[in-house]
Motif scaffolding. Structure first.
Motif, PDB file in Angstrom:
ATOM      1  N   GLU A 142      59.521  65.529  10.711  1.00 16.07           N
ATOM      2  CA  GLU A 142      58.640  64.400  10.996  1.00 16.07           C
ATOM      3  C   GLU A 142      57.177  64.841  11.074  1.00 16.07           C
ATOM      4  O   GLU A 142      56.282  64.094  10.673  1.00 16.07           O
ATOM      5  N   TYR A 186      59.076  57.264   4.177  1.00 17.54           N
ATOM      6  CA  TYR A 186      59.114  58.147   5.344  1.00 17.54           C
ATOM      7  C   TYR A 186      59.828  57.500   6.518  1.00 17.54           C
ATOM      8  O   TYR A 186      60.526  58.171   7.278  1.00 17.54           O
ATOM      9  N   CYS A 245      62.273  55.314   6.201  1.00 19.94           N
ATOM     10  CA  CYS A 245      63.696  55.367   5.833  1.00 19.94           C
ATOM     11  C   CYS A 245      64.260  56.763   6.044  1.00 19.94           C
ATOM     12  O   CYS A 245      65.412  56.921   6.486  1.00 19.94           O
ATOM     13  N   GLU A 246      63.476  57.775   5.768  1.00 16.13           N
ATOM     14  CA  GLU A 246      63.923  59.159   5.996  1.00 16.13           C
ATOM     15  C   GLU A 246      64.124  59.429   7.476  1.00 16.13           C
ATOM     16  O   GLU A 246      65.102  60.077   7.867  1.00 16.13           O
ATOM     17  N   GLY A 253      67.724  60.327   9.303  1.00 21.76           N
ATOM     18  CA  GLY A 253      67.882  61.529  10.122  1.00 21.76           C
ATOM     19  C   GLY A 253      68.411  61.214  11.508  1.00 21.76           C
ATOM     20  O   GLY A 253      69.277  61.919  12.037  1.00 21.76           O
TER      21      GLY A 253
END
Length: 93
Positions: free
Chosen positions: A32, A64, A66-67, A71
């Protein structure tokens, strides 16, 4: 000045991702920080070259987010199935 700060932030987050690999949560935090530094670098790039066109910034911010959600979902499912977030518990041998 800001460009160097965000470049150092990206480099240090890469180094922390390489050296801190015991917990999945710490790996996600390092990722992040990498994403945050890249997002700020894209914002500076959009301000310098496109003056007011932030479509690239919004497009990358969507990926980002969505990532980050993916996670966190992996972290929650790992804690539910294995009971902890140690990376060693993922491997069977």
């Amino acid at each position: 000045m800001n460009l160097f700060f965000f470049s150092y932030l990206f480099i240090f987050s890469c180094i922390s991702l390489i050296f801190i690999r015991k917990h999945l949560l710490l790996c996600l935090l390092s990722l992040e920080f990498m994403v945050l530094s890249l997002l700020f670098l894209i914002m500076i790039y959009c301000l310098m070259f496109f003056s007011s066109n932030f479509y690239l910034y919004v497009y990358m911010m969507t990926f980002y987010v969505c990532e980050g959600v993916l996670g966190l979902s992996v972290l929650v499912s790992m804690i539910r199935f294995h009971g902890n977030d140690y990376m060693n518990s993922l491997f069977l041998w």
